[in-house]
Design a protein around this motif. Sequence first.
Motif, short mmCIF file in Angstrom:
data_model
loop_
_atom_site.label_atom_id
_atom_site.label_comp_id
_atom_site.label_asym_id
_atom_site.label_seq_id
_atom_site.Cartn_x
_atom_site.Cartn_y
_atom_site.Cartn_z
N VAL A 111 0.84 -1.20 0.00
CA VAL A 111 0.00 0.00 0.00
C VAL A 111 0.87 1.25 0.00
N ALA A 112 1.92 1.25 0.83
CA ALA A 112 2.81 2.41 0.90
C ALA A 112 3.47 2.68 -0.45
N ALA A 113 3.92 1.63 -1.10
CA ALA A 113 4.53 1.80 -2.42
C ALA A 113 3.52 2.37 -3.41
N GLY A 114 2.27 1.91 -3.34
CA GLY A 114 1.24 2.41 -4.24
C GLY A 114 0.97 3.89 -4.05
N VAL A 115 0.97 4.35 -2.79
CA VAL A 115 0.73 5.77 -2.51
C VAL A 115 1.83 6.63 -3.12
N VAL A 116 3.07 6.26 -2.92
CA VAL A 116 4.18 7.06 -3.44
C VAL A 116 4.23 6.99 -4.96
N LEU A 117 3.95 5.83 -5.53
CA LEU A 117 3.93 5.72 -6.99
C LEU A 117 2.84 6.60 -7.60
N TYR A 118 1.69 6.65 -6.92
CA TYR A 118 0.62 7.53 -7.41
C TYR A 118 1.08 8.98 -7.39
N GLU A 119 1.73 9.38 -6.30
CA GLU A 119 2.20 10.77 -6.19
C GLU A 119 3.24 11.06 -7.26
N ALA A 120 4.12 10.12 -7.53
CA ALA A 120 5.13 10.32 -8.57
C ALA A 120 4.47 10.45 -9.95
N ALA A 121 3.48 9.59 -10.21
CA ALA A 121 2.79 9.65 -11.50
C ALA A 121 2.03 10.97 -11.64
N ARG A 122 1.44 11.46 -10.54
CA ARG A 122 0.70 12.73 -10.58
C ARG A 122 1.64 13.90 -10.89
N LYS A 123 2.80 13.90 -10.27
CA LYS A 123 3.75 14.99 -10.49
C LYS A 123 4.31 14.96 -11.93
N ARG A 124 4.37 13.80 -12.51
CA ARG A 124 4.95 13.68 -13.86
C ARG A 124 3.94 13.96 -14.95
N SER A 125 2.67 13.92 -14.61
CA SER A 125 1.63 14.09 -15.65
C SER A 125 1.49 15.56 -16.08
#
Length: 313
Positions: A299-313
Amino acid sequence: MAANNRRMSGKKGAQVGSGGQRRRGLEGKGPTPPAEARKGHKKNRVANAKAKQVQRRPVARGRGGKGTSEMVVGRNPVVEALREGVPAVTLYVQQFIDNDERVREALQLVADRGGVHLMEAPRPELDRMTNGLNHQGLVLQVPAYEYAHAEDLANAAYDKGEDPLIVALDGITDPRNLGAIVRSVSAFGGHGVLVPERRAAGMTAGAWKTSAGTAARTPVARATNLTRALEAYKKAGLAIVGLAADGEHEVGELAALEGPVVIVVGSEGKGLSRLVGETCDFRVRIPMPGGAESLNAGVAAGVVLYEAARKRS
């Protein structure tokens, strides 16, 4: 004259020739071989000893390589593995098995997939293969996973013209967590997962199942030493971001997630190991207003990956 004839008649007959042995004996034998190639020579014995040492020396497996094959045992686990697209080599079916719904589905799934061998075996043979586990007449052989090299993950991103987004796992021993993280990496546009070679979860059938098929397109790399692999990424220009409950930065505020980055996830209980934590450029925390002490690693990895994807979009 008669006496002379008698002496002549007493002589032996024609002598047998040497058969060319004398002539061949005069021929040269070519250049003298080096001492290492002359049997019995001291240097030959030394060379042979060195060759034996090389043969006994274990093969270095620091980069990529294959895992070990695995057996999925039992009717429900076999059917679930086949449903989820877990790679398979052979399905072993017990002779004279009770043909229930699960057995029929397993056979149908193998027939529909193609490329999986179907073997019938007596119960004692299946008992031997599974070390006496309750196989219920079905055993699925899963091939060894082909791990990528650590540098391949970053190179694949650059080949696409993208900044690498990689997740490294430190102390994650549950294959289901690994599978869930592989699934999140695939969902949020990541380029792969890096795991240590020892004392860590590998790509087993359980990890494949939890990944829901995404392991087929999201590479997993394996490193002999995780700290050295992270240092190599750092030298290549990637930021190393470790998740920690007491991290100095909040995940939503970290600009480093916008560029080439490795997100390091530790175990739920111990978190990041000391050396890995010291290697990180940033330590980030996930704010949890609800008061929970920690999140599941997946779950923790998913939260950070989502934030990374949001910043890159």
